[in-house]
Structure formats: C-alpha cells, structure tokens
Design a protein around this motif. Structure first.
Motif: not given
Length: 296
Positions: A95-123
């Motif tokens: 809901a905020t840029v800071d929170a989105a960056r915190a998730v991105e930083d946690a992902v970068a540190a751990s190296g896990v895979a991520t997908v965001v479900f934008f419904t239209t992009r998966f048709g």
C-alpha cells in the motif's frame, strides 16, 4: 512444490484455493487466515490443514500464495521471503512505496522467486498482444479504461475495507499499468484528477515518448460497466486493441503458478516479479499523492 495460502477472503476462496488444489505440479499444503473460523472453513472445502500461525505454515512449505490486503500482504511477504519461501503475490504488492521496497529488499537478500498476479498478464491472448505491441513500438498515444460496479452492486468485494479506502486507483489501476508499462515504457510524469465516486482519471507521459489516458472506477452504474475493460493503442502501425478476457481467473492463476515454478527452477526473474510490482506501486502512490493535494 509445496505451496501454502495466506488469506481466506472471497478472492482466496474464489481463485487462489481452487487453482492451488487443481494444479498438477503443486501440492496445496494448507492455509492460514487472520480469522481462524474462516480458515477452518476454507481448509475443509479443499481437505487441507488450517495452520494456527504463519510461522507454522512457513515451516512446512516451499512457497506461499498471498491473498491479503496490500498493507498486510507486504508484511507477510517480507517475512516469507526472509524464511526462504518463493512468493506468488497479489496486486498491488503493498500500500506504500516503502513497504513495496521492503518486500523487494527481502526478496533480493534471499534470492527467492516472485510472481505478482496481474490477472490480464496471464491470459495467453493478452500476453501475446502485449509482447507484440512492445516489440513493434512507434506508439503515439493510448487510452485505457477499467470500469466496474463493485460498489454499486452486491459484489462480495464491496465489503473489503482496503478497497473502500483505496478505491479503483489501487484495485484496478494495477491492471491498467501492467499492460501500459511494458508497451509504452516507464511513467516519467503524471496528472491525476478525481471523477464521481472513486473514479480516477490519469494522464501519463511515458519515457518512450508516448502518452496515455486512463479512467478507473469501481462505482459506475451497472449499465455503464458493461464491457468495462479496454486498452487501445494508436501509432505508426495504426490502431490496435487489447483482446478481451473470456476465461475464469483460476485459469490465469494456474499460469501464474506455472510462472513461479519456472522462475524458481531457472533462477530467471519473471516479467511480473516483485520489482515490476514495486514500479506499479510507485505510480499509484504518486497519483494518490496528487489527488490528496488537490491535483497540484
């Protein structure tokens, strides 16, 4: 891959849980929800355990799919990434840029895979169209509208507190941006103006040189929301429009699961990964800030 579900609301029950249970390459390991009674009910439908805590679920899975409000999702997504779990996130990622960056930083540190479900992009038809138009280039302008009547009908999503607070900008705005950004490029200037109800109008200037206009609403009269999604591009190649979706969202979610499995196996980021999700949040937050300041 063993995947757990965080969330028990209408979207979790309508899309996430059925798709997880049906996917041939996924073991639906169980779920957790903030309301234990709702978690028990949804778990019973699919014959999986309802975990008493998030940590108990994380200890038993390889990945999590999250169907929680964006402010709540960001907290648990970062925790899951820190625990080494792959993430299938819903939009918007936070809901905020800071929170989105915190998730991105946690992902970068751990190296896990991520997908965001934008419904239209998966048709399949829609993704093929987006890829084709991005490669073609030469676009002059685009118009997009995502118009619904969630708040003017008996939709099960109308009671969602975060939708009531954030409105169409944050709920359907991510869908519009998920189409426009890969085709026209990043947004380097925007103007936001309010319309009736939660309606928001955006004028975007894209880094590639094109401009776009976007109309978003969840408060349209039901008759006005018929065929409520459209994206039209105009440029040197002529005029083209995004194909309409004609399938249940569980089919798109199954392809999002395919994307997560592939990203986890290959180590290659998915086009709709958490970094893309963060860029979408940045545009939404800039528009929201302008609206709060009265369009200045």
């Amino acid at each position: 891959m063993r995947i757990g579900l965080l969330g028990t609301g209408p979207w979790a029950g309508f899309v996430h849980a059925p798709a997880l249970a049906a996917h041939p390459d996924v073991t639906f390991a169980g779920l957790w929800g903030r309301r234990p009674e709702a978690a028990a009910e949804l778990a019973a439908v699919h014959g999986v355990p309802a975990y008493p805590t998030v940590d108990a679920l994380l200890a038993d899975v390889d990945a999590v799919a999250i169907a929680l409000p964006p402010d709540v999702q960001a907290e648990y997504a970062a925790r899951a990434a820190q625990a080494g779990k792959h993430l299938l996130l819903d939009k918007p990622v936070a809901a905020t840029v800071d929170a989105a960056r915190a998730v991105e930083d946690a992902v970068a540190a751990s190296g896990v895979a991520t997908v965001v479900f934008f419904t239209t992009r998966f048709g399949p038809a829609q993704e093929a169209w987006i890829t084709e138009q991005a490669a073609r280039g030469g676009w002059f302008t685009a118009h997009c509208h995502w118009i619904g009547s969630v708040f003017t009908t008996d939709s099960p999503y109308a009671a969602s507190p975060w939708r009531q607070q954030k409105g169409a900008l944050w709920d359907v705005g991510p869908h519009a941006l998920s189409v426009l950004l890969p085709v026209l490029g990043e947004v380097d200037h925007l103007t936001a103006a309010p319309g009736p109800g939660d309606t928001t109008h955006l004028v975007l200037r894209h880094r590639g040189g094109a401009s776009s206009t976007v109309t978003l609403s969840l408060t349209a009269p039901p008759a006005a929301s018929a065929d409520g999604t459209a994206v039209e591009l105009r440029g040197t190649a002529g005029v083209t429009a995004l194909p309409h979706r004609d399938e249940h969202p569980t089919a798109a979610f199954a392809r999002a699961l395919d994307g997560l499995l592939a990203a986890a196996k290959s180590g290659e980021p998915h086009p709709c990964d958490v970094r893309f999700g963060r860029r979408v949040v940045e545009v939404l937050a800039a528009a929201e800030d302008q609206l709060l300041r009265g369009g200045r």
